[in-house]
Design an enzyme around this catalytic site. Sequence first.
Site, PDB file in Angstrom:
ATOM      1  N   ARG A 109      44.897  52.560 -41.461  1.00  0.00           N
ATOM      2  CA  ARG A 109      45.891  53.234 -42.312  1.00  0.00           C
ATOM      3  C   ARG A 109      45.871  54.746 -42.098  1.00  0.00           C
ATOM      4  NH1 ARG A 109      43.840  49.300 -46.228  1.00  0.00           N
ATOM      5  NH2 ARG A 109      45.526  47.900 -46.886  1.00  0.00           N
ATOM      6  N   GLU A 263      46.207  49.922 -55.208  1.00  0.00           N
ATOM      7  CA  GLU A 263      46.452  48.705 -54.428  1.00  0.00           C
ATOM      8  C   GLU A 263      45.193  47.846 -54.460  1.00  0.00           C
ATOM      9  OE1 GLU A 263      48.045  49.274 -50.524  1.00  0.00           O
ATOM     10  OE2 GLU A 263      49.392  50.868 -51.181  1.00  0.00           O
ATOM     11  N   HIS A 793      80.173  61.474 -75.940  1.00  0.00           N
ATOM     12  CA  HIS A 793      81.371  61.753 -75.142  1.00  0.00           C
ATOM     13  C   HIS A 793      81.983  60.511 -74.506  1.00  0.00           C
ATOM     14  CE1 HIS A 793      83.172  62.447 -71.142  1.00  0.00           C
ATOM     15  NE2 HIS A 793      83.902  63.297 -71.826  1.00  0.00           N
TER      16      HIS A 793
END
Length: 835
Positions: A109, A263, A793
Site C-alpha cells: 500500500r 479498515e 422560500h
Amino acid sequence: MYIVNLADKAAQDINLCGGKAVNLSILINSSKLNIPDGFVVTTELYKKICVDLISPLVLELTDSENISDLCLEIREKIKQKVFDENSEELNLIRNELSRFPAETKFAVRSSATAEDLPDASFAGQQDSYLNISAEDVPDAIIKCFSSLYNDRAFFYRKENNFDENNLSLAVVVQEMVDSEISGVMFTADPLTSDRYTCVIESVAGLGEELVSGHKTPFTYKIRNKKISFESKGKNLLKKENIIELHKIGKKIEEIFHAPQDIEYCFAKNKFYIVQSRPITALFPPPYSPDGFKRLFVSAGHLQMMTDAICPLGVSFMKFIALFKMVESGGHLYIDITHDLKTVYGKKMIKTKLGTMDSLTFSAINEILSRKEYIASVPKGPGSFSSFNNWGPMLTEAVRIYRKNDQSEIDKYIEKMRNKIRLLDKRFENAESSEVLDIIKDDQQKLLDAVYDSTGFGMVLATQYAIQRIDSICKKLTGEDNYSNKLSKSVKYNITSEMGLALSELSDVLRDYPDVIDFFENQKFSMDELRKINGGEIVADCFSEFLEKFGMRATGEIDICKTRFRENPAELIPVILSNIRTLPKGYGKASFDEGFKESKKRIREILNLASEKMGKAKAKQLKKYISIFRNFVGTREYPKYFWICHYDIYKKYLMKEAKRLENEGILKSADDIYYLYFDELRELFETRIPDYDLIEKRRKDYISYRKLTPPRLIFSDGEVPVMNYNKDIPSNALAGLAVSAGIAEGRARIINSIEEANIEKGDILITSFTDPSWTPVFVSISALVTEIGGMMTHGAVITREYGLPAVVGVLNATKLIKDGQKIRVNGDKGYIEILE
C-alpha cells in the site's frame, strides 16, 4: 534508511514513512490490537529512484494545461524503472520478505507524506495491491511509487494546496489477512458528524470489494449501546462481534484523540486492523466557554443558506443578529441552551423552528423530553428570548388586518426605498475608513428596516389569516394546510416577480438570434452586447432587470457572495433555458392561469362554507382569504430590503478594495473577504495587509466549504437523531410536503444557479433555495431540497407557482443521482426513485 520495520519507532516519522505507516506504527506501539506484521519502504528509496527521473516533468505540472498527459508520462517513466538485481535496496526488501513463510501473500500500500493527516486524508488517492507474492512485491512497490501521480491524486493535492516540491511517497508492505469479512468503521458518523454514533460497514471477503464499490456493504450503527441495521441482505457479524469491534474503535479513537476511519479484517474469529486515519469531514462542534454541554442551532438552516461564510460575512451577520451567535467551521450557530429552560424561550424556539425546518423542530422536542438534561441547564440569558419588539408589530398587524388595503404595501415599499436612496447618497464622497464608519453607523437603521413594524405587521396579519383559513377548511374538507392551495399567483411578491421578469427578458431575446448566439458562445459583457444587432434593446432590458434585482445572489446573506449585478453571466443559463424550453409569454400566461385557478378554488371553498356553515361563517372566511391573498407576498420584502442595504455596502467596499489592488497593496480586491470588519478597518488605515493571515483564512474557507453543517449540534459533538416518522413506500426518501401535487421527471442536482441548465419538466434537487433561485422555478416541474419548512422560500414560491415540493429531505443531493427519473409526492412528503 530504505527499510523500516513497522514496529520500529522510526516508522512514526511522517517524512520518512508517510501517514499510513505512522498511524499503523503508533497502533502497534500503543495497543495490543492485532496489526499484520510488515515493513515500510521509505521515502528515501522513492527519492533515490524517482526524484531526478521526474523532476523536469513535475516542474511543468504547475503551469501546464495538459495535466493528465503529464501525469501519465510521469507514471510511465517511474514504471519503466526496475530494481537492479544486485542493488542494495532490492537485497534489503528481499531480506525483509524472507522473515515470512514462502507462501505468504502481501498487501502493498502507498503511504504518502501528505496522507492520513487531520485536515486531508487523501483516502484512496494512491494505489494498493493485494495478494501479492514475495517475488512480485518489488514490482508492486514501483507501481505504488508511480501512483503518486494518478490524476485523482494530483488534482486532490492541487485542490488542497499541497506543495508538490515537498511531496514524497513510502510504501507499506504487510502480511495479507485471509479475510472472511472485511470493512470500514467510522467512530463518528461521517454523514451527520455525530460523535455519539459509530458506523460499521462490512462485506464478505476482501475489503477492496467494498472500497472499489463492487459490493454493497451491510451497515450497522451503534448509538448509546443500541445497534441498528441499515441494510437489507445477509447480516455478516454477530452481535458480540459488533460490540467487540466498537470497543476496538473507541480504543483507537482514544489513542489518536480524534474520531477515526478504520479498515478492519475478520478471520478465524479475530479482528485485524490494517489502517486508521482521522475522519477529516466532521463538522467541528461550537465551543462551550463554561464546559457545560451547550446546544446550538444552525443559523444557516434558519436563513436557508448552509454555505460556509467568509470572515467579513460573519462580521456583517453578527452586526444585525438578534441572537447570540458563535462561529464554527465557517458557519454561524445560535446558542439556545438557556432558552430550553424557560417557558418563553421554549415557546420562541418552537415558533421560530416550527415553520422554518421541521426536522430541527422534531429534534428540539426530543431534547426537551430529556428531563435530566433540561434540569441541569444553568440559568442564563436566552437567545430567542431577547427579541422584545412584538408590541409595535402586533399593533400594526391589527391595523393592517382591519384596514385590509393593499395601498399600505406601496407606502411601506416607498418608505424602504427612500432609506436605500439616502444610504447610497451618504457614500457618494466617502473614502477608505469613512466607508466603514457609514456602514457601522447604518447597522441600527438596517435592523429597523429588517424588523420594521409595518413590514412584520403584514406578515403577522397574514399568519393569523392562514391559521383561521386552515382551521375552517380542515373542518370543511378534512385537508391540512388548505391555505397552500390558495396562494397561486399572488401580487406583491418581490421574489416571484423576479422569476416572471427574467421570463419576460428571455422573451425579448427571442427576436434577436445574434444576441442568443452571443450569449451561447461568448463571455458576458454589457459593452460587447450593445455592439450586436438587437443588443442595445436587450442590454437596456437587462439593465432594468438588474436595477430591481441585481442585488440578489445565491447565499445572499453573506455579503461576500457575488451579486447578479457583479456577474450578470450567472443568469445566462436560465435565460437560454427559458428560450429553449418555454413558449413565448409563458411567464405571464402561467401567472394569469394560476390567478384564475385560485379565484375558482376560492369560489368553491366559499360556496362549501356557506352551504355547511352558513353565510356568516363564509363571510368571515372570505375576509381571511382576502387578507391572505393581499399580504402573503410581503413576507419576502424584509429580506429584500436587507439585501438592498448589503448591495450598497458591497459596492463601496469593493470600490475601496479595487483602489488598493490598483495601487499594488492588495493582490486581489476579494482578499478583504478573509478579514473581519475591525481587521478591514486596520487595513484601510495602515494599508499593510497581513497575507499570512489572509492565505490561512482562504485555505480554511476552502476546507469549510466541504463540510456539512448539522442542523443542531451539542458542544460535545452530539448531533441529535433526525428522522421523519411516517409510513412511506420502501426505498422512498422522506421529507416535508410543502406544496401539493405529484410530479415525475428527470432529477437535476444543481448546486448554484449558474449551473442551472434546466429543461421544461425537470425536477430541481438542491441543498437549499433562496430568492436568487426563483428564475429557475418557471421551468421546473417540482422541487426537492435538503433543508426547509412550510414558510421558507422554496415552499412559498412553489405554492405560488403551483409546483409540487418536498423539503427537508436528508442528503437528497447525495442519495439522488443526476438524471434519474424520480417521482415527487408533494401531498404526502416523499420522493421515489423510479430508475
